[in-house]
Scaffold this active site. Structure first.
Site, PDB file in Angstrom:
ATOM      1  N   GLY A  24      98.834  82.259  84.773  1.00 39.79           N
ATOM      2  CA  GLY A  24      97.426  82.585  84.682  1.00 39.79           C
ATOM      3  C   GLY A  24      96.590  81.422  85.167  1.00 39.79           C
ATOM      4  O   GLY A  24      97.003  80.265  85.114  1.00 39.79           O
ATOM      5  N   CYS A  25      95.360  81.716  85.622  1.00 37.42           N
ATOM      6  CA  CYS A  25      94.474  80.683  86.146  1.00 37.42           C
ATOM      7  C   CYS A  25      93.680  80.064  85.011  1.00 37.42           C
ATOM      8  O   CYS A  25      92.740  80.669  84.509  1.00 37.42           O
ATOM      9  CB  CYS A  25      93.535  81.280  87.196  1.00 37.42           C
ATOM     10  SG  CYS A  25      92.312  80.105  87.796  1.00 37.42           S
ATOM     11  N   CYS A  26      94.077  78.879  84.592  1.00 36.17           N
ATOM     12  CA  CYS A  26      93.308  78.084  83.620  1.00 36.17           C
ATOM     13  C   CYS A  26      92.994  78.872  82.355  1.00 36.17           C
ATOM     14  O   CYS A  26      91.916  78.764  81.772  1.00 36.17           O
ATOM     15  CB  CYS A  26      92.017  77.576  84.248  1.00 36.17           C
ATOM     16  SG  CYS A  26      92.286  76.625  85.741  1.00 36.17           S
ATOM     17  N   GLY A  27      93.948  79.704  81.910  1.00 35.87           N
ATOM     18  CA  GLY A  27      93.768  80.399  80.650  1.00 35.87           C
ATOM     19  C   GLY A  27      92.874  81.617  80.713  1.00 35.87           C
ATOM     20  O   GLY A  27      92.599  82.231  79.690  1.00 35.87           O
ATOM     21  N   ARG A  28      92.435  81.994  81.900  1.00 32.76           N
ATOM     22  CA  ARG A  28      91.512  83.117  82.012  1.00 32.76           C
ATOM     23  C   ARG A  28      92.223  84.414  82.382  1.00 32.76           C
ATOM     24  O   ARG A  28      91.578  85.420  82.617  1.00 32.76           O
ATOM     25  CB  ARG A  28      90.426  82.819  83.048  1.00 32.76           C
ATOM     26  CG  ARG A  28      89.525  81.672  82.616  1.00 32.76           C
ATOM     27  CD  ARG A  28      88.271  81.647  83.438  1.00 32.76           C
ATOM     28  NE  ARG A  28      87.321  80.692  82.894  1.00 32.76           N
ATOM     29  CZ  ARG A  28      86.040  80.672  83.194  1.00 32.76           C
ATOM     30  NH1 ARG A  28      85.552  81.555  84.026  1.00 32.76           N
ATOM     31  NH2 ARG A  28      85.235  79.776  82.675  1.00 32.76           N
TER      32      ARG A  28
END
Length: 275
Positions: free
Chosen positions: A112-116
């Site tokens: 995932g991208c930076c927890g998003r």
């Protein structure tokens, strides 16, 4: 702007003959061409990576590269540094680095991208990039100051005539602090990062002024440096903007003449009015 020394680019260029066509005629002339050559880095006696670089500011390059990849946090962690230009090799010793840390370099995985929750294809050594949570205090940079900073970088770049060097500058709200060049835009950033570590310069109130595309790799390096704002005359990429949004980085692209585009975290800048 402080003029660069007359020999500043001597290690970055070679003179090649070329046949040049202009105004309906061919003529032979000498031309500056950027040096691009391999540089092999050995860490703790082990061959680690071969980079393609312009051979200037090598210590800054290596320090910045290792910091950007998460292997060190300050220059003092490198206990031995030996540069052998004839062999195109750098030998360093970083006592705390473990074999498994070095083995992770360059491995990719899906995450995932930076927890998003947005999927992205990243290097394993980028997994520790966390949101910067930098304060969004106004930088008191208006469009005239932004244009002036990029004009200042352009004045530096115009002092080299090869046309093949990317430039990365570090500035505060008043002036350019340092500029570094390389055929690779990421190498120019690493040299700049290394400069700040070797000179113990704080970065959370600085601006990067850049001459290349604002890709995911560039934004990750900016985030690792802890610089909250990057200015470029070039375009961003979608992944670069997703990362910048998540990491708290203000991205300004297409700075040209009297134009610019702010893509992320515009609240950090002052005097922005949208019609």
């Amino acid at each position: 702007m402080t003029p660069l020394p007359a020999n500043f680019f001597d290690d970055a260029i070679r003179i090649y003959p070329r046949q040049h066509y202009a105004h309906g005629q061919w003529h032979q002339e000498p031309a500056e061409v950027v040096i691009e050559e391999p540089l092999t880095l050995f860490i703790n006696g082990r061959e680690f990576v071969t980079m393609v670089v312009t051979p200037t500011n090598i210590q800054e390059l290596i320090v910045g590269f290792l910091a950007a990849e998460g292997f060190i946090t300050n220059a003092e962690e490198i206990r031995v540094f030996q540069y052998h230009p004839d062999d195109k090799q750098v030998w360093i010793r970083v006592p705390h680095l473990k074999e498994e840390q070095l083995n992770q370099f360059g491995k990719r995985y899906l995450s995932g991208c930076c927890g998003r929750g947005r999927p992205g294809f990243y290097f394993a050594d980028d997994a520790d990039v966390e949101p910067l949570h930098l304060p969004t205090r106004p930088y008191h940079l208006d469009v005239h100051r932004i244009n002036h900073l990029f004009l200042e970088l352009t004045q530096y770049t115009h002092q080299q005539h090869s046309g093949g060097l990317h430039a990365a500058g570090l500035a505060d709200s008043e002036h350019m602090i340092a500029v570094r060049f390389d055929a690779g835009r990421h190498n120019a950033l690493d040299k700049l990062y290394g400069y700040t570590l070797l000179h113990q310069i704080t970065r959370d109130n600085k601006v990067i002024v850049f001459s290349g595309r604002l890709s995911a790799e560039v934004i990750i390096k900016t985030g690792r440096m802890g610089v909250p704002l990057i200015i470029s005359n070039a375009a961003p990429t979608t992944m670069g903007l997703e990362l910048a949004d998540a990491l708290g980085i203000t991205v300004i692209g297409f700075v040209r003449n009297d134009e610019m585009s702010i893509y992320t975290h515009e609240e950090r800048l002052s005097t922005i009015t949208t019609l």
